[in-house]
Design an enzyme around this catalytic site. Structure first.
Site, mmCIF file in Angstrom:
data_model
loop_
_atom_site.group_PDB
_atom_site.id
_atom_site.type_symbol
_atom_site.label_atom_id
_atom_site.label_comp_id
_atom_site.label_asym_id
_atom_site.label_seq_id
_atom_site.Cartn_x
_atom_site.Cartn_y
_atom_site.Cartn_z
ATOM 1 N N GLU A 109 -6.653 -7.504 5.750
ATOM 2 C CA GLU A 109 -7.712 -6.579 5.788
ATOM 3 C C GLU A 109 -8.945 -7.280 5.677
ATOM 4 O O GLU A 109 -9.154 -8.432 4.646
ATOM 5 C CB GLU A 109 -7.742 -5.517 4.676
ATOM 6 N N SER A 168 -3.590 -0.576 -4.299
ATOM 7 C CA SER A 168 -4.373 -1.786 -4.340
ATOM 8 C C SER A 168 -4.759 -2.641 -5.509
ATOM 9 O O SER A 168 -5.265 -2.237 -6.465
ATOM 10 C CB SER A 168 -5.973 -1.537 -3.629
ATOM 11 N N ASP A 207 -6.050 -7.790 1.311
ATOM 12 C CA ASP A 207 -7.506 -7.744 1.645
ATOM 13 C C ASP A 207 -8.262 -8.775 1.070
ATOM 14 O O ASP A 207 -8.127 -8.947 -0.192
ATOM 15 C CB ASP A 207 -7.689 -6.377 0.944
ATOM 16 N N ASP A 252 -12.291 -3.224 7.717
ATOM 17 C CA ASP A 252 -12.945 -2.210 6.411
ATOM 18 C C ASP A 252 -14.384 -2.444 6.472
ATOM 19 O O ASP A 252 -15.075 -1.782 7.492
ATOM 20 C CB ASP A 252 -12.444 -2.710 5.238
ATOM 21 N N LYS A 281 -0.995 -3.585 -1.697
ATOM 22 C CA LYS A 281 -1.940 -4.334 -1.289
ATOM 23 C C LYS A 281 -2.513 -5.179 -2.310
ATOM 24 O O LYS A 281 -2.887 -4.838 -3.496
ATOM 25 C CB LYS A 281 -3.163 -3.466 -0.688
ATOM 26 N N LEU A 282 -2.558 -6.605 -1.842
ATOM 27 C CA LEU A 282 -3.093 -7.456 -2.877
ATOM 28 C C LEU A 282 -4.404 -8.201 -2.423
ATOM 29 O O LEU A 282 -4.718 -8.472 -1.370
ATOM 30 C CB LEU A 282 -2.139 -8.780 -2.934
ATOM 31 N N LYS A 283 -5.510 -8.108 -3.523
ATOM 32 C CA LYS A 283 -6.749 -8.856 -3.196
ATOM 33 C C LYS A 283 -6.568 -10.138 -3.127
ATOM 34 O O LYS A 283 -5.805 -10.960 -3.727
ATOM 35 C CB LYS A 283 -7.694 -8.549 -4.044
ATOM 36 N N GLY A 287 -10.069 3.527 -0.382
ATOM 37 C CA GLY A 287 -10.565 4.043 -1.505
ATOM 38 C C GLY A 287 -11.627 3.149 -2.246
ATOM 39 O O GLY A 287 -11.773 2.003 -1.753
ATOM 40 N N LYS A 302 -13.131 4.747 5.159
ATOM 41 C CA LYS A 302 -13.592 5.329 4.160
ATOM 42 C C LYS A 302 -14.824 6.081 4.485
ATOM 43 O O LYS A 302 -15.637 5.864 5.125
ATOM 44 C CB LYS A 302 -14.227 4.217 3.339
ATOM 45 N N LEU A 342 -12.252 3.371 -5.724
ATOM 46 C CA LEU A 342 -11.854 3.463 -7.284
ATOM 47 C C LEU A 342 -12.435 5.077 -7.444
ATOM 48 O O LEU A 342 -13.075 5.193 -8.435
ATOM 49 C CB LEU A 342 -12.366 2.693 -8.044
HETATM 50 O O1 OSB Z 1 -12.267 -3.254 -0.139
HETATM 51 O O2 OSB Z 1 -10.875 -1.611 -0.352
HETATM 52 C C1 OSB Z 1 -11.832 -2.205 -0.585
HETATM 53 C C2 OSB Z 1 -12.303 -0.960 -4.133
HETATM 54 C C3 OSB Z 1 -13.611 -1.031 -4.361
HETATM 55 C C4 OSB Z 1 -14.305 -1.684 -3.372
HETATM 56 C C5 OSB Z 1 -13.582 -2.139 -1.925
HETATM 57 C C6 OSB Z 1 -12.243 -2.205 -1.979
HETATM 58 C C7 OSB Z 1 -11.588 -1.372 -3.070
HETATM 59 C C8 OSB Z 1 -10.163 -1.244 -3.270
HETATM 60 C C9 OSB Z 1 -9.495 -0.241 -4.046
HETATM 61 O O3 OSB Z 1 -9.518 -2.090 -2.380
HETATM 62 C C10 OSB Z 1 -9.228 0.879 -3.384
HETATM 63 C C11 OSB Z 1 -8.903 1.931 -4.426
HETATM 64 O O4 OSB Z 1 -7.753 1.888 -5.056
HETATM 65 O O5 OSB Z 1 -9.673 2.965 -4.502
HETATM 66 MG MG MG Z 2 -10.993 -3.326 1.920
#
Ligand code: OSB
Ligand code: MG
Length: 377
Positions: free
Chosen positions: A220, A142, A195, A245, A168-170, A297, A269, A299
């Site tokens: 997402e 991500s 996402d 999510d 996955k790109l924010k 995840g 999650k 982090l």
């Molecule tokens: O939206 O999935 C998410 C990290 C923190 C809070 C929300 C998200 C995320 C990630 C990173 O996308 C996922 C990871 O690499 O742990």
């Molecule tokens: Mg997410």
């Protein structure tokens, strides 16, 4: 759950807060993170230890829960119920905190520690306890919002060279269609998804529809965290599959999402849904509905990562998840043996008892910023 779990007492609990600097800032539509502050729950009872990690972040941008709030919920309500209980299995302990509304990430942290303790006591790995069927997990990565398109492209190049199986790109309004176009042009065959972390509304339908031409595996959580109806309206008007999510915090949320058609895929999650056992139930329900799932995840340090890998070993986790290797997050994790990505883009599911990890005690001490102990009265 497929395996019987032993009945154990919990005599002592510690709440520990650790801080690990991230190798690079992580920017989403709701903010930037430069450090992972993690609340750990350490339990002791019947001569066996267990440890769990709370998924909550520092600020309430992703969910209402925070590290500080989870600490209070655990100290004042959830752990007193565990410490005051006679021998119980994990389900019995969880029944004790069932009256506490919300606080899913706090509950999931103590549940993880109880499952670790129970697994160690009975010699079963968490994956075995949960009914896992796989020994290696396909991993994606991500990538946060970068300062430029060029920086994004070069980050992707690096991760693909390491072997990651999907990108996955924010994204956020204004940082979406051009991003997807440029990345798709440069990486025509790479499994790619976006996402949005709830950054859009139905007023943005045109931009969201414009993403259909880039063959994304999914988008997402495009819309509000509590709006399953608008997600259903959007899903009916775009080709790209919606993955939920933030919108799914319980089995009831999931049933509503499935029946409304609010998406086609679920990011699971354990923290968001109140634990690994509830997460396994959501996995089962998705299977019945024909929704593929993958493991998200937060982090996590190596502790939460081990739990995520065990969860992702369940048969319905057919898509690569956000369970990346330790070095994607931290220069030094808190495990004796960090999680390393194999060239085929997989991580191993820990096979030792419980979480199957060994903490680096010196490192743990070094990064501890808060520690308190609770005992049963
Ligand atoms: O939206 O999935 C998410 C990290 C923190 C809070 C929300 C998200 C995320 C990630 C990173 O996308 C996922 C990871 O690499 O742990
Ligand atoms: Mg997410």
């Amino acid at each position: 759950m497929t395996q019987e779990l032993p009945r154990l007492r919990v005599e002592r609990a510690r709440l520990r807060v650790v801080e690990l600097p991230l190798v690079s800032p992580f920017t989403t539509s709701f903010g930037t993170q430069t450090v992972r502050r993690a609340l750990l729950v350490e339990l002791e009872g019947d001569g066996v230890d267990g440890v769990g990690e709370c998924a909550a972040g520092i600020e309430p941008g992703y969910s209402a829960e925070t590290c500080a709030g989870a600490l209070l919920a655990l100290r004042d309500y959830i752990l007193p119920s565990v410490l005051g209980r006679p021998e119980a299995d994990v389900v019995g302990h969880a029944q004790g905190w069932g009256w506490v509304r919300g606080h899913h990430m706090a509950k999931a942290a103590v549940e993880m520690a109880l499952l670790d303790q129970a697994g160690r006591a009975s010699g079963q790995s968490l994956s075995q306890v949960l009914g896992g069927s796989r020994s290696r997990i396909g991993c994606g990565v991500s990538i946060g919002i970068q300062s430029s398109l060029a920086a994004t492209i070069s980050a992707i190049e690096g991760y693909l060279a390491e072997g990651y199986q999907r990108i996955k790109l924010k994204c956020k309004p204004g940082y979406d269609v051009e991003l997807a176009r440029a990345v798709r042009q440069r990486f025509p065959g790479t499994p790619l998804m976006l996402d949005a972390n709830s950054a859009y509304s139905l007023r943005d339908l045109d931009q969201l529809r414009a993403l259909d031409e880039f063959d994304l595996t999914m988008i997402e959580q495009p819309l509000a965290h509590d709006d399953l109806i608008d997600h259903a309206t959007l899903q009916a008007q775009i080709e790209t599959s919606i993955c939920l999510d933030e919108s799914v915090e319980s089995l009831a949320d999931l049933r509503a999402a499935i029946s409304l058609g609010s998406g086609r895929i679920l990011n699971i999650k354990a923290g968001r849904v109140g634990g690994l056992l509830p997460a396994a139930q959501l996995h089962d329900t998705c299977g019945e509905a024909g929704w593929p799932v993958w493991c998200g995840g937060m982090l996590e340090t190596g502790i939460g990562r081990a739990a995520n890998l065990a969860l992702a070993s369940l048969p319905g986790f057919t898509l690569p998840g956000d369970t990346s290797a330790s070095d994607r997050y931290f220069k030094q994790d808190l495990l004796r043996q960090p999680f390393e990505l194999a060239a085929d883009g997989t991580l191993p599911v820990p096979s030792g008892p419980g979480l199957g990890i060994e903490l680096d005690q010196r490192r743990l001490k070094e990064i501890t910023v808060h520690l308190e102990e609770l005992t049963s009265r």
